[in-house]
Design a protein around this motif. Structure first.
Motif, mmCIF file in Angstrom:
data_model
loop_
_atom_site.group_PDB
_atom_site.id
_atom_site.type_symbol
_atom_site.label_atom_id
_atom_site.label_comp_id
_atom_site.label_asym_id
_atom_site.label_seq_id
_atom_site.Cartn_x
_atom_site.Cartn_y
_atom_site.Cartn_z
ATOM 1 N N SER A 32 54.406 6.158 110.953
ATOM 2 C CA SER A 32 54.389 6.509 109.527
ATOM 3 C C SER A 32 53.426 7.653 109.234
ATOM 4 C CB SER A 32 54.035 5.288 108.680
ATOM 5 O OG SER A 32 52.780 4.744 109.057
ATOM 6 N N ALA A 33 52.363 7.791 110.017
ATOM 7 C CA ALA A 33 51.404 8.876 109.802
ATOM 8 C C ALA A 33 52.053 10.244 109.940
ATOM 9 C CB ALA A 33 50.240 8.756 110.783
ATOM 10 N N ASP A 34 53.216 10.312 110.613
ATOM 11 C CA ASP A 34 53.899 11.593 110.832
ATOM 12 C C ASP A 34 55.078 11.805 109.887
ATOM 13 O OD1 ASP A 34 52.138 12.080 112.892
ATOM 14 O OD2 ASP A 34 53.501 11.384 114.458
ATOM 15 N N ARG A 109 53.192 9.160 104.271
ATOM 16 C CA ARG A 109 52.924 8.117 105.257
ATOM 17 C C ARG A 109 52.980 6.719 104.660
ATOM 18 N NH1 ARG A 109 48.264 5.779 104.348
ATOM 19 N NH2 ARG A 109 46.560 6.864 103.306
#
Length: 504
Positions: A32-34, A109
């Motif tokens: 999710s950070a990407d 994110r």
């Protein structure tokens, strides 16, 4: 070309854990950070979603929503990139109507599939910006982000945290396997009530990307006036403080939604009755540097950990202004057997304001596993980061969690930079004596403590002075509108409890 695309998709998906519960992470094959705006548009299309909800945390600490129907790819791409304007004067106390327009911009994110809406929806948390495009200084998520950034810039360490979220489910008493008062701790069905709610909450949170450690029944079982109150707890997992605050807000929202769908009420109120335990919100934290827990060494808690503890304790009275925001917070301090009142700390001591919980130290794990599983030959896996934390037991369900986490980061910075911190930690240890300064006993007392320490919180622009002013006024006004004598008069007490039944 098609074969190459398939191979690329397979290689991409291989980096995702097979147990991953987040449907968008599984679909996109990336953490999710990407996530990007384009990724989310693709997820909307492939999952057949029909709506986007932009969400943000308001000045009251609750989750707010702006819903967008999906009219076209261009439309939803704009929504997920640009965000929207909102009326800041309706969101934050003290914002003037003349210049109240502010922006909310999605943080990609944070996207998740909404488990509750009538229309299948993608939800995204947003950050606030002013008309010049600068972070809105008094918005909750910007305060905690600034506090975390300043701490890392000065120390090279990241403060990670997670909460133990306690709540009660209120319903009519069940006469089959009736609950036993104050006997709910980790009870199993059929004696435990509300297990289905708890399990559904766990499933939703995991699918939303909120890392959960576990959930269980808590001590508080209360039977009173034809109603049944059963206490539960959800413990999350450590993430940077900015995300930890978001996760707590999301967890409270999910608990309420699941309970409401089942026709029962959930409350996070610090005091729910004169008969039993209230709801605390214990916050665990650790300092991480270069992927390692900076608070522990071969002998356990090191000087960095003790400096962190000293920072929390030296700022504890002021932190109640963020963590204990209603008059019933102070009933909980007075009533609870394990509710902290003294500003002190101890190792594995459940009476101190700060405690150092048990964390598999001293190389005990391998022997325990071998004894529990005779003949096993598998190696014992090591955690990515040492699990040792420091537990701040101050807050309750009324906490303004983003400001509380920001305040903890500010207090951590003081503890790490003050040359006298180790002496403070020694002086406030329960191992040395038992006579300690007490926490404030009212919202007004908390306001006074915050006012005395406001310079520390305002340094480097972490807490704007206007936000501190608004908090001080709110705390004092809350006390001014409360009746006198709730500790002695049951009717006044019950009215006060009900007045602050839905907090945070």
């Amino acid at each position: 070309m098609l074969v190459e695309l398939c191979v690329a998709l397979v290689e991409q998906s291989m980096v995702i854990d097979g147990f991953e519960p987040h449907p968008i992470v599984r679909l996109l094959g990336k953490p999710s950070a990407d996530f990007t705006g384009g990724d989310l548009v693709r997820a909307i299309e492939q999952l057949g979603l029909q709506q986007v909800n932009l969400r943000y945390v308001g000045g009251d600490g609750r989750l707010k929503t702006v819903a967008f129907p999906i009219n076209s790819r261009q439309h939803i791409t704009e929504v997920l990139t640009r965000g929207e304007r909102v009326d800041g004067s309706s969101v934050f106390t003290g914002t003037g109507a003349v210049s109240s327009d502010v922006y909310i911009v999605p943080r990609h994110r944070t996207a998740f599939v909404n488990p509750f809406g009538y229309r299948p929806s993608l939800d995204v948390l947003c950050s606030f910006y002013d008309e010049a495009g600068q972070p809105l200084s008094h918005a909750r998520e910007q305060v905690v982000r600034r506090a975390a950034e300043v701490l890392t810039q000065e120390t090279g360490m990241t403060l990670e945290a997670f909460g133990e979220l306690e709540y009660y489910l209120e319903d009519e008493p069940e006469h089959i396997y009736p609950v036993e008062e104050e006997r709910g701790y980790q009870e199993s069905g059929p004696f435990s009530k509300g297990e289905r709610v708890r399990e559904q909450v766990l499933g939703h949170l995991c699918a939303m990307g909120v890392p959960v450690k576990y959930a269980h029944g808590e001590v508080g079982n209360i039977l009173q006036d034809g109603r049944q109150l059963v206490q539960h707890e959800i413990e999350l997992q450590p993430v940077p403080v900015e995300q930890a605050a978001d996760n707590l807000v999301l967890a409270k929202w999910v608990v309420r939604e699941v309970a409401h769908a089942r026709g029962i009420e959930a409350t996070f109120a610090p005091s729910v009755s004169g008969k039993g335990a209230g709801n605390g919100l214990h916050i665990h934290s650790r300092l991480v540097r270069d992927g390692a827990n900076a608070m522990v060494g071969a002998e356990g808690m090191n000087d960095t950990g003790r400096r962190l503890i000293a920072g929390y304790l030296s700022a504890a009275a002021a932190l109640t202004a963020f963590g204990n925001t209603v008059p019933t917070s102070y009933l909980r301090f007075a009533d609870g057997d394990e509710s902290p009142g003294s500003i002190c700390w101890g190792e594995k001591d459940r009476t101190g304001l700060v405690r150092v919980p048990l964390a598999w130290g001293g190389d005990v794990l391998a022997d325990m596993v071998a004894h529990a599983n005779p003949g096993r030959v598998e190696p014992v896996p090591e955690p990515a980061i040492d699990p040792q934390t420091v537990e701040l037991r101050l807050a309750d369900g009324s906490a303004d969690v983003h400001l509380l986490m920001a305040g903890m980061a500010v207090a951590a910075r003081r503890g790490l930079s003050d040359p006298g911190s180790l002496e403070v930690a020694e002086r406030l240890s329960t191992a040395t004596h038992g006579d300690f300064e007490q926490l404030p006993t009212s919202c007004t007392g908390s306001a006074d403590a915050l006012e005395a320490e406001r310079e520390m919180f305002e340094t480097d622009g972490v807490f704007p002075d206007t936000l501190i002013d608004a908090l001080l006024e709110g705390l004092r006004d809350t006390d001014a509108t409360s009746d006198e004598g709730p500790e002695k008069d049951d009717a006044i007490r019950e009215d006060l409890i009900r007045r602050h039944w839905h907090v945070g």
